[in-house]
Every structure is written in C-alpha cells, then in structure tokens.
Design an enzyme around this catalytic site. Sequence first.
Site, short mmCIF file in Angstrom:
data_model
loop_
_atom_site.label_atom_id
_atom_site.label_comp_id
_atom_site.label_asym_id
_atom_site.label_seq_id
_atom_site.Cartn_x
_atom_site.Cartn_y
_atom_site.Cartn_z
N LYS A 7 6.52 -4.38 -3.32
CA LYS A 7 7.94 -4.25 -3.04
C LYS A 7 8.26 -4.15 -1.55
O LYS A 7 9.16 -4.80 -1.06
CB LYS A 7 8.50 -3.03 -3.77
N GLU A 40 18.97 -16.94 -5.35
CA GLU A 40 18.49 -15.67 -5.89
C GLU A 40 18.08 -15.82 -7.36
O GLU A 40 17.07 -15.26 -7.80
CB GLU A 40 19.59 -14.60 -5.72
N ARG A 61 4.46 -0.39 -4.41
CA ARG A 61 4.02 -0.81 -3.08
C ARG A 61 2.70 -1.58 -3.10
O ARG A 61 2.25 -2.08 -2.07
CB ARG A 61 3.85 0.41 -2.17
N TRP A 116 -2.35 -2.90 -1.80
CA TRP A 116 -1.95 -4.31 -1.83
C TRP A 116 -2.83 -4.96 -0.77
O TRP A 116 -2.66 -4.72 0.43
CB TRP A 116 -0.47 -4.45 -1.48
N HIS A 155 20.57 -35.64 -2.63
CA HIS A 155 19.83 -36.05 -1.44
C HIS A 155 18.32 -35.86 -1.63
O HIS A 155 17.57 -35.84 -0.65
CB HIS A 155 20.32 -35.26 -0.22
N ASN A 164 -2.11 2.73 5.33
CA ASN A 164 -1.16 1.65 5.01
C ASN A 164 -0.82 0.98 6.32
O ASN A 164 -0.50 1.66 7.30
CB ASN A 164 0.10 2.27 4.37
N GLY A 165 -0.90 -0.36 6.36
CA GLY A 165 -0.59 -1.09 7.58
C GLY A 165 -1.72 -2.05 7.92
O GLY A 165 -2.53 -2.39 7.05
N LYS A 221 14.30 -14.90 -8.50
CA LYS A 221 14.04 -13.88 -9.54
C LYS A 221 13.20 -14.47 -10.65
O LYS A 221 12.23 -13.88 -11.09
CB LYS A 221 15.39 -13.39 -10.08
N CYS A 272 0.84 -1.19 0.00
CA CYS A 272 0.00 0.00 0.00
C CYS A 272 0.89 1.25 0.00
O CYS A 272 1.85 1.34 0.76
CB CYS A 272 -0.94 0.10 1.19
N GLU A 280 9.51 -15.22 -9.46
CA GLU A 280 8.63 -14.09 -9.15
C GLU A 280 8.22 -13.30 -10.38
O GLU A 280 7.12 -12.78 -10.43
CB GLU A 280 9.21 -13.18 -8.06
C1 F6R Z 1 12.51 -9.99 -4.39
C2 F6R Z 1 12.35 -8.93 -3.44
C3 F6R Z 1 11.97 -9.29 -2.05
C4 F6R Z 1 12.68 -8.37 -1.04
C5 F6R Z 1 12.16 -8.66 0.39
C6 F6R Z 1 12.89 -7.83 1.42
O1 F6R Z 1 12.89 -9.53 -5.65
O2 F6R Z 1 12.52 -7.78 -3.75
O3 F6R Z 1 12.23 -10.63 -1.78
O4 F6R Z 1 14.04 -8.60 -1.11
O5 F6R Z 1 10.79 -8.40 0.46
O6 F6R Z 1 12.76 -6.47 1.18
P1 F6R Z 1 13.75 -5.43 1.85
O7 F6R Z 1 15.09 -5.66 1.27
O8 F6R Z 1 13.19 -4.09 1.49
O9 F6R Z 1 13.73 -5.69 3.31
#
Ligand code: F6R
Length: 603
Positions: A598, A477, A27, A74, A500, A100-101, A481, A2, A484
């Site tokens: 994000k 990672e 967001r 969101w 395993h 937001n929250g 990536k 949000c 997602e």
């Molecule tokens: C994946 C991504 C998330 C963030 C995670 C932590 O591409 O961006 O997995 O890495 O939500 O976010 P921060 O780094 O802002 O604490």
Amino acid sequence: MCGITAAVGADDAVSTLLTGLQNLEYRGYDSAGVAVANGDGVEVVKREGQVDDLEALLSRRPLVGRVGLGHTRWSTHGAPTNANAHPHTDCYGDLAVVHNGIIENHATLRERLQSAGHTFTSETDTEVVPHLVEEYLDSGASVETAFRLAVDDLSGSYAVALVHEDEEAVYAAREGSPLVFGRGTEAYHLASDVPAFLEFTDDVVYLEDGDVIRVTPSSYEITDTEGSPVERPIESIDWNSEDVEKGAFDHYMRKEIDEQPTAIAQAVRGRTDGGAVALESLPDGAFADVDRVQFVACGTSYHAALYGAQLLRDRGVPARAFLASEYAMTAPPTEAGTVLVGVTQSGETADTLAALRRGASEGLRTLAVTNVVGSTAARECDAAVLIRAGPEIGVAATKTFSSQVATLTLLAERIRRDVRGDHSDSAPALLSALDRLPDDVESVLSETRAPSFARRYDDSDAYFFVGRGTAHPVALEGALKLKEISYEHAEGFPAGELKHGPLALVTPSTPVFAVCTGAHTEKLLGSIEEVSARGAPVVAVAPRSEKSVAEVADDVLWVPETHPELVGLLANVQLQLLSYHTATLLDRPVDKPRNLAKSVTVE
Ligand code: F6R
C-alpha cells in the site's frame, strides 16, 4: 512497503507484535518475522509468507519476552525467502534489526564488513546494519553508541529498530521512512504506521528525520543525531481500533467501499458553511496570488489529481496533474504564482515526496492533500488539507479516492473564489450536492447491479473503460482497480482516443465501460457507436437522466442524479464494486494483491 513494529514492556511482546504486524500487513506480505530479547539472549523466528504463516510457526516455536521487534516485508533486495526475511542478526546472534526503506550504500558497506570477517546470511541491504553495530560493539562502544555510529554510516532512506541481548530496550532511528511512537499504558510501541498499535493507544509521537529513540519498559527518550534530547509533541489520534478491523466483511476493500458515505461526510463536514468553502488550515485569501496549480501524485491519487485539475480548469484556473515519479525527474519550468499540490493518501509515497521536494527547492509553495495527519507530506509541505477518510487497510485505494475527489472539489471552489475574489453562481448548487453525496453513494451501494455484470463478463479477454472530462480519470481508475485486484487486463482511455489506436483491440470479448457524466454526452455516444460496431458489449455508467446513452449501450449501471462534477465520483463507486466482485469470482486475494504494497516508500 515493509512494516516495522516494536513492543516494549508488554507482558507478551509476541502477541502485541503479531497484532501490529496483522495491522501493518498492507505495507508488505512477502515474509514476516519477530525477535524477542528475553534476558537470555535474542531469539528470532521468521519465514517466507504472510503474518498468518508466521503466527502458525510461532505456535510451534513460542517466544517469550517483554521486548521485541516485528517486520512484514515487501521485497526490494533479495527474493522473499526465509533467509531474507527480517529480523536480521549479527555474527554472534546477540542483536536483531528490522528495517524499512533502502540502504543505498549497502554494497560498499557489505564489502567492507565481509573483508573484516563478517558472515552474511541474506541478500538484503538491511543485513549490513547488525554487522555494523557488531563492529562498533567489538571496538568497545556501548549499544547506544554502536547503534548511532551504525546509523551514521547509512545513506538512503530508513526506519530501523534494534534489540540487543544486554538491554531491555529498543533503539530506533528514522531518515526518510516513517516511524511513529505509541505511548500506551501497558506498553510502549514503535511502528511504521499508527494502525499497528491503535488497539493499545491513541497517543502518538511522529518521529522526524534524524531522530533516534531509546525505549525501555519505563521510559523513552528522543535525541537528535548529536545525541541531544529533542521534544516531540504527543498527538492524540481520532481513529479507533474498529477502523482497522474487518468486522463482518470478507475483505477490508469491501468494508472500505461501504464506508464511503461516512468518509465523504467527514471530508465535507464543517467546510461548506454559508455557501463558501472553509478549509481549516488555509485562511481566506490564501490562494489570492495563485496563477496556476500543479498536482503531483501516483496511482489512484494521480487519478484524483487529474479530476481536481479538470475542476480547476473548468473554473478558469490553469491546472495540470503530473505523475510524481516523472515530475521528480524533469519538473516543468517554474513560475511565480504556482502552487504545487501533492495528493497522497499515506503522505509517505516516496515518488510524491520527491516531487514535492523538487518543487519546493525551485521555490514553489507546496500543499499536501492527505489522509494522514503527521505524515511526511503533511509536515514538509507549507500547508496540509486532510481528506479525513479514516484508516484504509485494503491495498486497493477506494474510500480515499472518493474523499480525495470530495476534498479537491472543495479546494477547486476555494481557489477559484480566492483568485477571482467572488463567489461563483454555481457554487451553492455544487456545495449542496456535496452535502447530499453520502446519501447518493448509499443509493449506489444498495442498488448496484455490479455483481451480475461481474458474472456476465468474468471470462473476458480484456476490459476497457472510457470517459471524457472528469470521466476520463474515472475510466483510468476503473481500469487500475480491476487490474490490480483481479489480474485481468484492463485499460482506461479518454473516449476520444479510442479511434486513434486502442480500437484495434476491441472485440466481442472486450466489454467497454463508458462513463457518462452528463457533459459531452453526444461525443461519448459517438465513441459507444464505434465500439458497438466492432461487436464489443458496452455498459454505460450514467445518471438516469442520460436516456440517450441507455439507448445505444447494451446495458447501464445507473447512478443517482447529482451535480455533473460529482457524477464521476458516483460512477467510480460502481466500478469499484465491479472490480471487487470480479476479483472475488476469480478467487483473488483482494486485500493483498500479488507484488503490491500500500505505502510505496521507495522511489
Ligand atoms: C491503487 C493504490 C495506489 C496508490 C499509490 C499512491 O489502488 O492504492 O496506486 O494510490 O501508490 O499512494 P498514496 O496515495 O499513499 O501516495
């Protein structure tokens, strides 16, 4: 998670709000809305969908006014529908609220308000706020007092803002969710994050928990929960508005992948003078009494933390990375001499903040490694080291992973020196490799063959990523990536674990990307042979000197020669490009993957 925004005094509040919402869309992008107080009442336009959909609706139903609120959602409580979109209003439609929250006591408050005759039109937790304010207004309170009393009734986390038809003003409060004030020359702004108003001002005030702000076109006042004025410094942000524009790129993610040479250079600049690491906020010897390091982080930042922990262990410093959400539940026993490092791009991730608070409450010293000056993590921790990547808008973290790894490399070297009291023999080579890293990333970007690999494998059943040592977090990672942004099944494993269990999944339709840093190569070769024998195509990601890998793999994504500890970072850039091209081939909404946002500000 949000985004809220407010504009006060702008000639056209709606266009300012829409700019802010576009910039905050990372967001949340389930639904969006605006409310304007124009002297004739409060008008709300909102809908399910993205900010572009809201803009289209506003072009048919224009709103005019100088004071307004905006929200991009969101969903947490209630599906993404028109009714659940913010802003929410009271029974009379005299006031509007964005939030937001999470309001944890919303069920009790809703029950109380409904029994008092209030009619609710949404399933959200937020809607209790306008009805609470209405209740206090009905009992004779002023708008300001009613807002304060309503906020006092809430438990949970919130950044909340309100407009009322009687006043050319916005009221806002924060407790646990971010809220920044922007002091523009034409107008004042409020937002969940600075990119919302970077086009209008660089002067920001980070509000703190318990702060209440009243903003009019000519003034603003910040008070505490008791109503006493509080002073908060105005800080100047060195990000600029181009940083939050896509420019000629199709996607923010692609732009941010390309920005990595600059981002890494900024992370390293001025920190490697004379062969030693200088971190501005940490005087020499700051880690002299450190016995062990614990990292807490989520998602991509957790992978960077795993990388950092490995670098420390390689230097003889006990270190371990924890998923923040788990650490907050059951922190390991604490010991004197432990420093707790929160790695968080946004500095606002609720799970990471909860883990840091948990550690602090056990007496641990805390350090934030973050991209956002003034973020909650930066302010709450004992010290902060900035990764200096510039704003990242694409939901998938790319440049901030590279900047985190570069910064954690510096931090590892620095902790080692403080703990041991001497420079390591290998430090100069590592630090000069860090200085060359931007050029190395540039070579990967200009020479990559990732697009053709994306085409070759775009109808695969699943994708696997494997590596050892620092290549293990890179494998994790790479898989995160890809899944997602492309929605394809992808998993990352420590290469040695394949046999395993995961090997059962390997078929000719499951390409395996094997990340080779130059350390443990023989063992990685064994893993490659195992998957090749099951018919899986293997693509190694390796420096050119690793000829043996090229002999056993089906193909190679090469990276430039560098210090072995930095190969993983370069390999990750190849994997970012692979994910990006796979997702675009599959026509996915790269910057706004489904169900994600994000900055995850709820636990
Ligand atoms: C994946 C991504 C998330 C963030 C995670 C932590 O591409 O961006 O997995 O890495 O939500 O976010 P921060 O780094 O802002 O604490």
